[in-house]
Scaffold this active site. Structure first.
Site, mmCIF file in Angstrom:
data_model
loop_
_atom_site.group_PDB
_atom_site.id
_atom_site.type_symbol
_atom_site.label_atom_id
_atom_site.label_comp_id
_atom_site.label_asym_id
_atom_site.label_seq_id
_atom_site.Cartn_x
_atom_site.Cartn_y
_atom_site.Cartn_z
ATOM 1 N N ARG A 39 -4.243 1.565 10.887
ATOM 2 C CA ARG A 39 -4.929 1.112 12.101
ATOM 3 C C ARG A 39 -5.016 2.272 13.079
ATOM 4 N NH1 ARG A 39 -6.553 -2.215 9.385
ATOM 5 N NH2 ARG A 39 -6.469 -4.502 9.557
ATOM 6 N N CYS A 98 1.390 1.401 7.880
ATOM 7 C CA CYS A 98 2.102 0.325 8.560
ATOM 8 C C CYS A 98 1.119 -0.521 9.367
ATOM 9 C CB CYS A 98 3.174 0.905 9.494
ATOM 10 S SG CYS A 98 2.543 2.142 10.639
ATOM 11 N N PRO A 99 1.481 -1.761 9.688
ATOM 12 C CA PRO A 99 0.613 -2.598 10.517
ATOM 13 C C PRO A 99 0.659 -2.148 11.969
ATOM 14 C CG PRO A 99 2.664 -3.732 10.069
ATOM 15 C CD PRO A 99 2.700 -2.466 9.250
ATOM 16 N N HIS A 118 -13.757 3.731 7.940
ATOM 17 C CA HIS A 118 -12.997 2.548 7.546
ATOM 18 C C HIS A 118 -13.492 2.005 6.208
ATOM 19 C CE1 HIS A 118 -10.330 -0.782 9.452
ATOM 20 N NE2 HIS A 118 -10.242 -0.826 8.128
ATOM 21 N N ILE A 150 0.840 -1.204 0.000
ATOM 22 C CA ILE A 150 0.000 0.000 0.000
ATOM 23 C C ILE A 150 0.872 1.250 0.000
ATOM 24 C CG2 ILE A 150 -1.717 1.318 1.300
ATOM 25 C CD1 ILE A 150 -2.799 -1.368 2.339
ATOM 26 N N GLU A 209 -12.800 2.326 17.206
ATOM 27 C CA GLU A 209 -13.805 2.254 16.147
ATOM 28 C C GLU A 209 -14.754 1.074 16.264
ATOM 29 O OE1 GLU A 209 -12.185 0.062 12.279
ATOM 30 O OE2 GLU A 209 -10.979 1.811 12.740
ATOM 31 N N ASP A 215 -9.286 7.318 8.372
ATOM 32 C CA ASP A 215 -10.237 6.300 7.946
ATOM 33 C C ASP A 215 -10.350 5.207 9.000
ATOM 34 O OD1 ASP A 215 -12.032 5.166 5.946
ATOM 35 O OD2 ASP A 215 -10.503 3.620 5.638
ATOM 36 N N ASP A 221 10.723 3.293 7.618
ATOM 37 C CA ASP A 221 10.382 1.879 7.744
ATOM 38 C C ASP A 221 11.621 1.179 8.306
ATOM 39 O OD1 ASP A 221 9.844 -0.935 7.233
ATOM 40 O OD2 ASP A 221 8.289 -0.270 5.836
#
Length: 335
Positions: free
Chosen positions: A240, A211-212, A301, A161, A269, A264, A180
């Protein structure tokens, strides 16, 4: 499940589009879906009775207690119809013998393009202009933006992404920098420079998170990080919610250090998104505070929600379930 090839799947957190795309993808397969609207949590585990697998989404709860209850009711497979798996206790799943698979990549362009949509809407204030024109107000006061061309755009996380987002922003004529822990030679070949965290924050006019959520990235955008940003920087989060310390971001908005914010995702959430709460009083005071800022744009989301992405999510989910049910190798298996 070794006695039968049939895969009976309870799908939690079902929306209309889930039903449509998953049903289409399961045609001529051994997978049979039973669609459930409630979110998976301790009180709803009972709804999975009669199934031998479940399909879960980002806000479904898959901690050790829920996994144990699922195992007791006969569930042996968990298919996540998403890339993230921070909501799953993988150690508990392994101990219980519950196999877990995910959809690691569906349409990187979908999320990347949504991040760009947030940037352009916040910058050119098209959401505000739309409402003004509908009311017959054609004044331009308060709609001033800036040229994205020539800006420095910082990307946190250069996976699929992040790379897709970088290519789009390069098309705008932006300078791209990245942060990163695991630099990608392919990204460097694109002319993108990796920077240490502080230098990255100092240099970026726009910061986009891709990023995760891990222990290392949890609340990485905190008060200290915000203090190192360029005054008036734009912050975008389509990854996230918990990567951002919302309280710190609110203070950053109040001080002007954060010039605009596009979200988003939101750290709480699960109590809000994917529901119609238009007739209710939202009890989340932090979320309500965010909505008071004119330079904040929040979507629920929906970054993943394109036709191409949904087709790929559904196809991969059915493939994962079929492979696991037949004890065949599954490339997307986590446990």
């Amino acid at each position: 499940m070794s006695d039968s090839r049939e895969c009976r799947v309870a799908v939690f957190s079902t929306q209309k589009y889930d039903r449509l795309f998953l049903t289409q993808a399961a045609t001529d397969s051994n997978v049979q879906f039973h669609f459930l609207e409630p979110r998976l949590e301790p009180d709803t585990v009972v709804l999975a009775q009669g199934a031998n697998a479940i399909c879960a989404f980002v806000n479904d709860r898959l901690d050790s207690d829920v996994l144990a209850a699922l195992k007791e009711s006969g569930i042996e497979l968990v298919a996540l119809r998403c890339a993230g798996f921070n909501n799953v206790d993988l150690k508990a799943a392994e101990t219980l013998g519950v196999r877990v698979a995910r959809v690691p990549a569906y349409s990187p362009s979908a999320v990347a393009e949504h991040a760009v949509a947030l940037i352009m809407t916040l910058n050119r204030k098209t959401h505000r202009a739309f409402n003004r024109v509908r009311e017959g107000n054609f004044l331009l006061d308060g709609l001033m933006g800036f040229d994205v061309n020539g800006c420095t755009v910082g990307i946190v996380g250069t996976g699929r992404i992040g790379r897709s987002f970088a290519r789009i922003m390069q098309g705008f004529g932006c300078e791209i920098v990245a942060f990163d822990p695991y630099p990608d030679p392919e990204v460097e070949e694109m002319g993108i420079e990796y920077l240490p965290w502080e230098g990255f924050l100092n240099r970026s006019d726009i910061i986009s998170l891709h990023c995760p959520l891990t222990p290392e990235t949890h609340a990485m955008i905190d008060a200290k990080a915000i203090s190192l940003m360029k005054p008036g920087a734009m912050l975008i989060n389509t990854s996230r919610g918990a990567i951002v310390d919302t309280h710190a971001v609110i203070e950053g908005l109040k001080s002007g250090r954060i010039g605009s914010l596009g979200l988003d995702v939101y750290e709480q959430e699960e109590n809000l998104f994917f529901k119609d709460l238009s007739e209710e009083v939202i009890q989340d005071d932090v979320f309500q505070r965010l909505l008071t800022f004119p330079n904040v744009l929040i979507t629920g989301h929906q970054g993943f929600l394109t036709r191409q992405a949904m087709e790929e999510i559904a196809r991969t989910t059915v493939e994962n379930l079929s492979c696991l049910a037949n004890d065949e190798p599954c490339l997307n298996r986590l446990i």
